[in-house]
Design a protein around this motif. Sequence first.
Motif, short mmCIF file in Angstrom:
data_model
loop_
_atom_site.label_atom_id
_atom_site.label_comp_id
_atom_site.label_asym_id
_atom_site.label_seq_id
_atom_site.Cartn_x
_atom_site.Cartn_y
_atom_site.Cartn_z
N GLU A 286 27.61 15.71 46.97
CA GLU A 286 27.01 14.96 45.87
C GLU A 286 28.04 14.03 45.21
OE1 GLU A 286 23.92 14.98 45.60
OE2 GLU A 286 23.36 16.81 46.69
N LYS A 287 27.63 13.35 44.17
CA LYS A 287 28.44 12.33 43.49
C LYS A 287 29.84 12.85 43.13
CE LYS A 287 28.39 9.33 39.41
NZ LYS A 287 27.62 8.92 38.21
N GLY A 288 30.85 12.12 43.58
CA GLY A 288 32.24 12.46 43.23
C GLY A 288 32.78 13.69 43.92
N GLY A 289 32.00 14.30 44.79
CA GLY A 289 32.44 15.52 45.47
C GLY A 289 33.28 15.23 46.70
N THR A 290 33.95 16.28 47.21
CA THR A 290 34.83 16.13 48.38
C THR A 290 34.64 17.30 49.33
OG1 THR A 290 36.53 14.99 47.07
CG2 THR A 290 37.22 15.95 49.16
N ILE A 291 34.51 16.99 50.62
CA ILE A 291 34.54 18.00 51.66
C ILE A 291 35.75 17.72 52.55
CG2 ILE A 291 32.90 16.67 53.07
CD1 ILE A 291 33.33 20.50 53.15
N GLU A 292 36.54 18.76 52.81
CA GLU A 292 37.69 18.65 53.69
C GLU A 292 37.51 19.63 54.84
OE1 GLU A 292 40.94 19.64 51.19
OE2 GLU A 292 40.80 17.82 49.96
N TRP A 293 37.49 19.12 56.05
CA TRP A 293 37.41 19.97 57.24
C TRP A 293 38.79 20.02 57.89
CZ3 TRP A 293 32.58 22.04 58.11
CH2 TRP A 293 31.46 21.35 57.64
N VAL A 294 39.26 21.21 58.20
CA VAL A 294 40.48 21.38 58.99
C VAL A 294 40.10 22.25 60.17
CG1 VAL A 294 42.86 22.16 59.04
CG2 VAL A 294 41.92 21.21 56.93
N SER A 295 40.22 21.70 61.38
CA SER A 295 39.63 22.36 62.55
C SER A 295 40.63 22.45 63.69
CB SER A 295 38.39 21.58 63.02
OG SER A 295 37.83 22.16 64.17
N GLY A 296 40.75 23.65 64.27
CA GLY A 296 41.56 23.85 65.46
C GLY A 296 40.71 24.45 66.56
N SER A 297 40.63 23.78 67.70
CA SER A 297 39.82 24.26 68.83
C SER A 297 40.75 24.53 70.01
CB SER A 297 38.77 23.23 69.23
OG SER A 297 37.85 23.02 68.18
N PHE A 298 40.93 25.82 70.34
CA PHE A 298 41.88 26.20 71.38
C PHE A 298 41.21 27.01 72.51
CE2 PHE A 298 44.40 26.25 67.35
CZ PHE A 298 45.07 25.05 67.58
N GLY A 299 40.15 27.71 72.18
CA GLY A 299 39.56 28.61 73.16
C GLY A 299 38.26 28.08 73.71
N SER A 300 37.54 28.93 74.43
CA SER A 300 36.23 28.74 75.05
C SER A 300 36.33 28.02 76.40
CB SER A 300 35.24 28.02 74.13
OG SER A 300 35.48 26.64 74.09
N HIS A 301 35.34 28.24 77.20
CA HIS A 301 35.20 27.53 78.48
C HIS A 301 34.67 26.13 78.23
CE1 HIS A 301 34.13 26.57 82.57
NE2 HIS A 301 32.84 26.50 82.27
#
Length: 472
Positions: A286-301
């Motif tokens: 929403e207005k003035g809000g912040t989402i920060e994603w920090v993602s590490g993908s190391f596994g899976s087929h």
Amino acid sequence: MRAFETEKTDVAEVDRSIYDIKDGENAAFEVNSGLTRDIVEQISTEKHDPEWMREFRLKALDTYNKMPVQNWGPSIEGLDMNNIVTYVRPNTEMRGKWDDVPEDIKNTFERLGIPKAERASLAGVGAQYDSEVVYHNVKSEVAEQGVVYTDMESALTGPYAEMVRTHFMKLVPPTDHKFAALHGAVWSGGSFVYVPAGVHVEIPLQSYFRLNAKGAGQFEHTLIIVDKGAYLHFIEGCSAPKYNVANLHAGCVEIYVGENARVRYSTIENWSKNMYNLNTKRAKVEKGGTIEWVSGSFGSHTSCLYPMSILAGEGARMEFTGITFAGAGQDLDTGAKVVHAAPGTSSHITTKSIARDGGISNFRSSVTVLPNAKNSKSAVSCESLMLDDRSRSDTIPEMDIRCDAVDVGHEAKIGRISEEAVFYLMSRGLSEEDARALIVGGFAEPIAKELPVEYAVEMNNLIHLEMKGSIG
């Protein structure tokens, strides 16, 4: 023969011994493999669903049966839903005290470091084993702030039941794609978080998902609602032992970020290499809000993972920082999506991908700017490092710009390790293997510094283990 070549055949992949703990199969209950109306109704009965949820599941199943599998991205031909068990209940009830968790399950999480992390630095921990949350606890000082952190089943029938009903799979409807529909039909476990207006949760909450059952799926649902002016850092970790049959992870994360609120969502995907990771994550800001994603993908087929942010209010912000490391037998298709739906919004996507030993690490992004999103800005930067001539890394950006008064940019770089840099480091006394590992670590460092410290250490160890014996 050089010394490092003698080690080359000794280390085929990451030393996953800590994750490859296999507990004996001791489930209290599990459904038959496959996906039928009877199985979905059986899950609903086992979960003691309210009537609206039972109907929701059955409608999602109908949607699943009508939808085709996506015709883009990595192949998932090796995934046969007829062989997947969609619900496995461990032989325990959920506990609020760690000492009450059964010894075999407790030992698994102890070896993974979960209770230690809780004692050291976390405001609350949820631990899921197969299809059910087996442990959930939140520190009293956090609960006293009005913060709610509980398992989804408790939230579904407790004081926040109406809040769950209002928000559940509204950001990710079952009609979104086939595996969202699958999730809607068979979801189980996960966490519910509510942070009241103005409350800052100064230390993180963490959920850890462990899939032990062979040939099973995990379908946890995480619902996070952070009210006006509040702050939350939520950490997600997951792992599974390696089997010689396919396992499936099709969880769902929905995050609602209120006006002037801020959420950081950190996740480390370290599934075993027989896992199909088809996860869906989405946030509305929403207005003035912040989402920060920090993602590490190391596994899976095989992975298809593209966290999405809907910037719904004026001045809303999104930052995505991610790293992907694909080794032998891995096809990891990752990235991020953002929709600018209001004026003055901004997004910044930064990713690093590394591929070695024939692995495939692709970056896929989608930036949409709607007509009313004037004065918005978006920047996408992705860098790929390939460590041999057998690996592959592609960049697949998509931009849908419907407004002229915006600033949008995309840059991509792809390359190999500089032999001159390797030679220089070797001239300073490093082995070739250590020199290459140091360069890869430096490449990944901007991402590592954004991770919680224990995961940054894990990532750096992972890189060094992946690099061991990778020369030539």
